[in-house]
Motif scaffolding. Structure first.
Motif, PDB file in Angstrom:
ATOM      1  N   LYS A  35       0.840  -1.203   0.000  1.00 33.46           N
ATOM      2  CA  LYS A  35       0.000   0.000   0.000  1.00 33.46           C
ATOM      3  C   LYS A  35       0.877   1.256   0.000  1.00 33.46           C
ATOM      4  CE  LYS A  35      -3.751   2.236   2.483  1.00 33.46           C
ATOM      5  NZ  LYS A  35      -4.698   2.151   3.607  1.00 33.46           N
ATOM      6  N   SER A  36       1.907   1.263   0.824  1.00 36.58           N
ATOM      7  CA  SER A  36       2.822   2.411   0.877  1.00 36.58           C
ATOM      8  C   SER A  36       3.597   2.571  -0.428  1.00 36.58           C
ATOM      9  CB  SER A  36       3.812   2.261   2.037  1.00 36.58           C
ATOM     10  OG  SER A  36       3.140   2.344   3.260  1.00 36.58           O
ATOM     11  N   LEU A  37       4.077   1.449  -0.968  1.00 36.58           N
ATOM     12  CA  LEU A  37       4.814   1.515  -2.235  1.00 36.58           C
ATOM     13  C   LEU A  37       3.920   2.055  -3.349  1.00 36.58           C
ATOM     14  CD1 LEU A  37       6.802  -1.835  -2.083  1.00 36.58           C
ATOM     15  CD2 LEU A  37       7.726   0.479  -1.818  1.00 36.58           C
ATOM     16  N   ASN A  38       2.699   1.567  -3.418  1.00 34.02           N
ATOM     17  CA  ASN A  38       1.770   2.040  -4.446  1.00 34.02           C
ATOM     18  C   ASN A  38       1.450   3.522  -4.287  1.00 34.02           C
ATOM     19  OD1 ASN A  38       1.489  -0.411  -5.860  1.00 34.02           O
ATOM     20  ND2 ASN A  38      -0.019  -1.136  -4.398  1.00 34.02           N
ATOM     21  N   LYS A  39       1.420   3.985  -3.066  1.00 34.48           N
ATOM     22  CA  LYS A  39       1.092   5.385  -2.794  1.00 34.48           C
ATOM     23  C   LYS A  39       2.250   6.328  -3.143  1.00 34.48           C
ATOM     24  CE  LYS A  39      -0.499   8.448   0.883  1.00 34.48           C
ATOM     25  NZ  LYS A  39      -0.951   8.535   2.282  1.00 34.48           N
ATOM     26  N   TYR A  40       3.475   5.931  -2.807  1.00 33.39           N
ATOM     27  CA  TYR A  40       4.601   6.856  -2.900  1.00 33.39           C
ATOM     28  C   TYR A  40       5.517   6.675  -4.105  1.00 33.39           C
ATOM     29  CZ  TYR A  40       3.202   8.286   1.735  1.00 33.39           C
ATOM     30  OH  TYR A  40       2.481   8.761   2.800  1.00 33.39           O
ATOM     31  N   LEU A  41       5.509   5.514  -4.723  1.00 30.96           N
ATOM     32  CA  LEU A  41       6.368   5.333  -5.895  1.00 30.96           C
ATOM     33  C   LEU A  41       5.793   6.083  -7.093  1.00 30.96           C
ATOM     34  CD1 LEU A  41       7.248   1.527  -5.764  1.00 30.96           C
ATOM     35  CD2 LEU A  41       8.787   3.449  -5.340  1.00 30.96           C
ATOM     36  N   PRO A  42       6.672   6.592  -7.958  1.00 28.30           N
ATOM     37  CA  PRO A  42       6.160   7.179  -9.201  1.00 28.30           C
ATOM     38  C   PRO A  42       5.529   6.078 -10.053  1.00 28.30           C
ATOM     39  CG  PRO A  42       8.549   6.991  -9.280  1.00 28.30           C
ATOM     40  CD  PRO A  42       8.129   6.604  -7.889  1.00 28.30           C
ATOM     41  N   GLN A  63       5.933  -6.738 -12.223  1.00 26.45           N
ATOM     42  CA  GLN A  63       4.700  -6.995 -12.971  1.00 26.45           C
ATOM     43  C   GLN A  63       3.913  -5.713 -13.220  1.00 26.45           C
ATOM     44  OE1 GLN A  63       2.913 -10.021 -10.509  1.00 26.45           O
ATOM     45  NE2 GLN A  63       3.854 -11.677 -11.687  1.00 26.45           N
ATOM     46  N   LYS A  64       4.124  -4.710 -12.371  1.00 26.24           N
ATOM     47  CA  LYS A  64       3.466  -3.415 -12.567  1.00 26.24           C
ATOM     48  C   LYS A  64       4.201  -2.559 -13.593  1.00 26.24           C
ATOM     49  CE  LYS A  64       1.380  -2.920  -8.028  1.00 26.24           C
ATOM     50  NZ  LYS A  64       0.127  -2.191  -8.187  1.00 26.24           N
TER      51      LYS A  64
END
Length: 75
Positions: A35-42, A63-64
């Motif tokens: 959740k944090s990675l999805n929120k803060y990564l470009p 995969q993303k």
């Protein structure tokens, strides 16, 4: 025995592949981290996963569409 040898020895007998699936605290760790990675990564980019072990986070990020490099002491 060096610190690196101790780490390698520890992980020889540790189920890192399933660590985040074995109990609720592991599942919570995984969900909160993603959740944090999805929120803060470009939206796109290159990621260096240091100490990434078996790639629990690296593979979903790749995969993303991220270009992911994983480095770890374990084989």
């Amino acid at each position: 025995m060096t610190d690196f040898d101790r780490i390698r020895e520890y992980y020889k007998n540790f189920d890192e592949d399933n660590r985040l699936n074995n109990d609720n605290s592991g599942k919570l760790e995984y969900e909160m981290t993603m959740k944090s990675l999805n929120k803060y990564l470009p939206k796109t980019g290159v990621i260096l996963d240091l100490g990434g072990a078996t790639g629990v986070y690296s593979f979903p990020l790749a995969q993303k569409g991220y270009k992911v490099y994983l480095a770890d002491l374990s084989p």
